[in-house]
Design a protein around this motif. Structure first.
Motif, PDB file in Angstrom:
ATOM      1  N   ILE A  55       0.851  -1.205   0.000  1.00 16.45           N
ATOM      2  CA  ILE A  55       0.000   0.000   0.000  1.00 16.45           C
ATOM      3  C   ILE A  55       0.886   1.256   0.000  1.00 16.45           C
ATOM      4  CG2 ILE A  55      -0.451   0.384   2.492  1.00 16.45           C
ATOM      5  CD1 ILE A  55      -3.120   0.391  -0.224  1.00 16.45           C
ATOM      6  N   MET A  56       2.070   1.131   0.597  1.00 12.33           N
ATOM      7  CA  MET A  56       3.006   2.267   0.534  1.00 12.33           C
ATOM      8  C   MET A  56       3.480   2.486  -0.904  1.00 12.33           C
ATOM      9  SD  MET A  56       5.343   1.505   3.889  1.00 12.33           S
ATOM     10  CE  MET A  56       6.293   3.010   3.952  1.00 12.33           C
ATOM     11  N   ASP A  57       3.757   1.380  -1.602  1.00 15.18           N
ATOM     12  CA  ASP A  57       4.173   1.497  -3.009  1.00 15.18           C
ATOM     13  C   ASP A  57       3.068   2.150  -3.838  1.00 15.18           C
ATOM     14  OD1 ASP A  57       6.617   0.362  -2.480  1.00 15.18           O
ATOM     15  OD2 ASP A  57       6.038  -1.657  -3.112  1.00 15.18           O
ATOM     16  N   HIS A  58       1.819   1.748  -3.552  1.00 16.12           N
ATOM     17  CA  HIS A  58       0.675   2.371  -4.244  1.00 16.12           C
ATOM     18  C   HIS A  58       0.671   3.872  -3.992  1.00 16.12           C
ATOM     19  CE1 HIS A  58      -1.633  -0.682  -6.133  1.00 16.12           C
ATOM     20  NE2 HIS A  58      -1.892  -1.361  -5.047  1.00 16.12           N
ATOM     21  N   ALA A  59       0.809   4.228  -2.719  1.00  8.71           N
ATOM     22  CA  ALA A  59       0.740   5.654  -2.350  1.00  8.71           C
ATOM     23  C   ALA A  59       1.804   6.441  -3.107  1.00  8.71           C
ATOM     24  CB  ALA A  59       0.921   5.811  -0.843  1.00  8.71           C
ATOM     25  N   LEU A  60       2.988   5.862  -3.201  1.00  7.14           N
ATOM     26  CA  LEU A  60       4.084   6.569  -3.867  1.00  7.14           C
ATOM     27  C   LEU A  60       3.814   6.681  -5.368  1.00  7.14           C
ATOM     28  CD1 LEU A  60       6.764   7.966  -3.376  1.00  7.14           C
ATOM     29  CD2 LEU A  60       7.915   5.771  -3.600  1.00  7.14           C
ATOM     30  N   LYS A  61       3.284   5.596  -5.952  1.00  2.00           N
ATOM     31  CA  LYS A  61       2.988   5.617  -7.392  1.00  2.00           C
ATOM     32  C   LYS A  61       1.820   6.549  -7.695  1.00  2.00           C
ATOM     33  CE  LYS A  61       3.399   1.211  -8.455  1.00  2.00           C
ATOM     34  NZ  LYS A  61       2.932  -0.063  -8.927  1.00  2.00           N
ATOM     35  N   LEU A  62       0.804   6.480  -6.849  1.00  2.00           N
ATOM     36  CA  LEU A  62      -0.400   7.302  -7.083  1.00  2.00           C
ATOM     37  C   LEU A  62      -0.188   8.746  -6.632  1.00  2.00           C
ATOM     38  CD1 LEU A  62      -3.085   4.756  -5.758  1.00  2.00           C
ATOM     39  CD2 LEU A  62      -2.228   5.017  -8.089  1.00  2.00           C
ATOM     40  N   ARG A  63       0.943   8.987  -5.935  1.00  2.00           N
ATOM     41  CA  ARG A  63       1.278  10.343  -5.435  1.00  2.00           C
ATOM     42  C   ARG A  63       0.189  10.870  -4.498  1.00  2.00           C
ATOM     43  NH1 ARG A  63       5.866   9.230  -6.987  1.00  2.00           N
ATOM     44  NH2 ARG A  63       7.205  10.563  -8.229  1.00  2.00           N
TER      45      ARG A  63
END
Ligand code: HXC
Length: 514
Positions: free
Chosen positions: A113-121
């Motif tokens: 979910i952290m990776d998502h947050a970083l990708k989705l900004r």
């Protein structure tokens, strides 16, 4: 099986997982005055906005009887949702499932979910309620923490990272919050420490309660690990929502603009500062007559109160405020206040938030304690943070601006865009008493009436240096202004700084005095 039957089976599976660790564990959680992980997420997010992922993830540990244990969602709930319509990624550890302990799969749900947050900004919010590394998993749990810390670091300065401590946060678990931007704690609920009381008792023979070791107030007041302190989980969620309203989703955006409002405060700006320069006052009263709706959202209110930091809006736009607080220690700079301000300045700079600095302080705090605590190293952080920041930087000198403090509080010399001064300002190398005692020492010693001579010399020094006009004559301040002009001038300065571009030499990264 027909689709209908499959749907029914799916619902059953989901309902079981949604029960977390089961009724008894939930009862225990409620008895501790805590919401469940699921309740926390839905209370924090906009209604019906939460979408959960990885509900069926399971641990793969086979030792210590773990092969017989199925853990709902592996003890953590992850997903996306919105707060006031702003998208966020969120995770909440479920203490009812094996104490919210972190195994490898639990950690991998978080890193996903952290990776998502970083990708989705978009911002990432982590709700911590955990007994720490899942002891049965050993190295898997340690690997999991490391993978989280790595992502915290990569995401730092790119997306806002928010940690909410709503239960124990023990051992290695403390370091993810420490790497994030804002940490929220709640009275009687948050417990944060590297080494628990039982280990301390065994190793050091000292008895201490969890609360006294690392309770909410300890971190809000003493360690500075926490940025927001609340008396209940509901109050804490309101604080998070308010914070989200002030900050942008990521470092390439600006915070959302609101409808401009006039300040609500009825205080006359000219009456806030006492006429006796030795008298204290609350600098927040000055901020409140400057910001829209007099709405000032203070950060780390209880820690190092000799400096005030927080967000307000001017003309509907988010502004970061850094202000000396004459009510505490005369607003001096010391190790803690320098750390507090430096970190906030870097946050504002990373997230495109202009900084307004209000200055009234007698310099850095003298004394052996401060010297040995590293006031040189800590104080340097402020110099670094202001010099490095390229957002609009505006200073208003309200009263005292002495010595190193004059330089550190966003002076022209560190790259301030605009520096204004009220006519009450005293800008000098040090306070008039100290200065007169040094430079007129001989005259004072030789005088028949030493006190009278000291007074004459103090006055002489004040007239010569402790005013804003020497600095103004050299162009170090851009204008000596009446207090009543301050808001209009700040609004104008912010308006003309909107397209500010400022460059620094190309480098991999600097080496701040961490
Ligand atoms: C596995 C754990 C656990 C853990 C709690 N549980 N912590 N299981 N690993 N780390 C389980 C308990 O066995 C119990 O299971 C259930 O969760 C609830 O815990 P209780 O102890 O009953 O709850 P409570 O009385 O509220 O006490 C909470 C607690 C205590 C203070 C957090 O559980 C505790 O001290 N846990 C260990 C904390 C700790 O030392 N963590 C550091 C780990 S080392 P049952 O089945 O009985 O319900 C670490 C280093 C990592 O984190 C370094 C990374 C860099």
């Amino acid at each position: 099986m027909s689709l209908k039957k499959n749907i029914l089976a799916l619902r059953e599976k989901k309902a079981k997982i949604q029960k977390g660790g089961g009724d008894a564990a939930i009862e225990k959680q409620v008895a501790m005055g805590k919401m469940t992980a699921r309740e926390r997420i839905v209370t924090l997010l906009d209604e019906n906005s939460f979408h959960e992922y990885d509900m069926f993830v399971q641990h793969e540990e086979r030792n210590f009887g773990m092969d017989k244990k199925e853990l709902a969602g592996d003890g953590v709930i992850t997903g996306t949702g919105t707060i006031f319509g702003a998208p966020v990624c969120v995770y909440a550890q479920d203490f009812t499932v094996m104490g919210g302990s972190l195994g490898l799969k639990h950690a991998r749900k978080i890193t996903k979910i952290m990776d998502h947050a970083l990708k989705l900004r978009v911002p990432c919010i982590g709700i911590n309620d955990s007994g720490g590394a899942r002891i049965q998993e050993g190295i898997g749990a340690l690997a999991g923490y490391g993978e989280i810390f790595y992502r915290n670091t990569l995401a730092s300065g790119v997306i806002p990272q928010i940690s909410v401590i709503l239960g124990p946060c023990a051992g290695g678990a403390v370091y993810s919050p420490a790497l994030t931007d804002f940490v929220f704690v709640v009275e009687n609920i948050s417990k944060m420490f590297i080494t628990g009381p039982n280990v301390i008792e065994t190793v050091l023979g000292e008895k201490i309660s969890q609360e006294d070791l690392g309770g909410a107030r300890v971190h809000a007041e003493i360690t500075g690990n926490a940025h927001f302190y609340a008396e209940s989980e509901l109050e804490c969620f309101d604080q998070i929502k308010k914070l989200i309203s002030f900050i942008p989703w990521n470092n390439s955006q600006k915070a959302k603009s609101f409808e401009p409002k006039k300040p609500k405060s009825k205080k006359n700006i000219e009456d806030i500062i006492p006429s006796d320069p030795k008298q204290p006052y609350d600098v927040r009263d000055v901020i409140k007559v400057l910001v829209d709706d007099s709405d000032f959202f203070e950060i780390q209110e209880l820690f190092a109160p000799n400096i005030v930091i927080g967000f307000g809006r001017m003309n509907g736009e988010t502004i970061g405020f850094v202000a000396n607080q004459p009510m505490y220690l005369a607003g001096v700079l010391d190790c803690d206040s320098s750390d507090k301000a430096a970190r906030f300045i870097r946050y504002c700079d990373s997230f495109n938030i202009p900084i307004i600095t209000l200055e009234d302080m007698p310099g850095y705090l003298p004394g052996v304690d401060q010297e040995h605590a590293g006031v040189i190293r800590h104080g340097a952080k402020m110099l670094y943070a202001y010099s490095e920041a390229t957002v609009a930087k505006i200073t208003v000198i309200l009263r005292k601006a002495y010595g190193g403090g004059y330089i550190a509080m966003n002076s022209r010399h560190l790259g301030a865009d605009f520096v204004f001064s009220w006519p009450s300002a005293e800008i000098a190398v040090m306070g008039p008493e100290g200065a007169a005692n040094i430079i007129f020492r001989k005259e004072i010693m030789e005088a028949e009436d030493q006190d009278a001579m000291r007074q004459i010399k103090v006055q002489e020094y004040i007239e010569k240096f402790a005013n804003p006009y020497v600095a103004a004559s050299k162009g170090y301040i851009d204008g000596v202004i009446e207090p009543a002009e301050t808001r209009a001038l700040l609004l104008h300065s912010l308006e003309v700084s909107k397209n500010k571009e400022d460059y620094r030499p190309t480098k991999k990264h600097g080496i701040p005095p961490f």
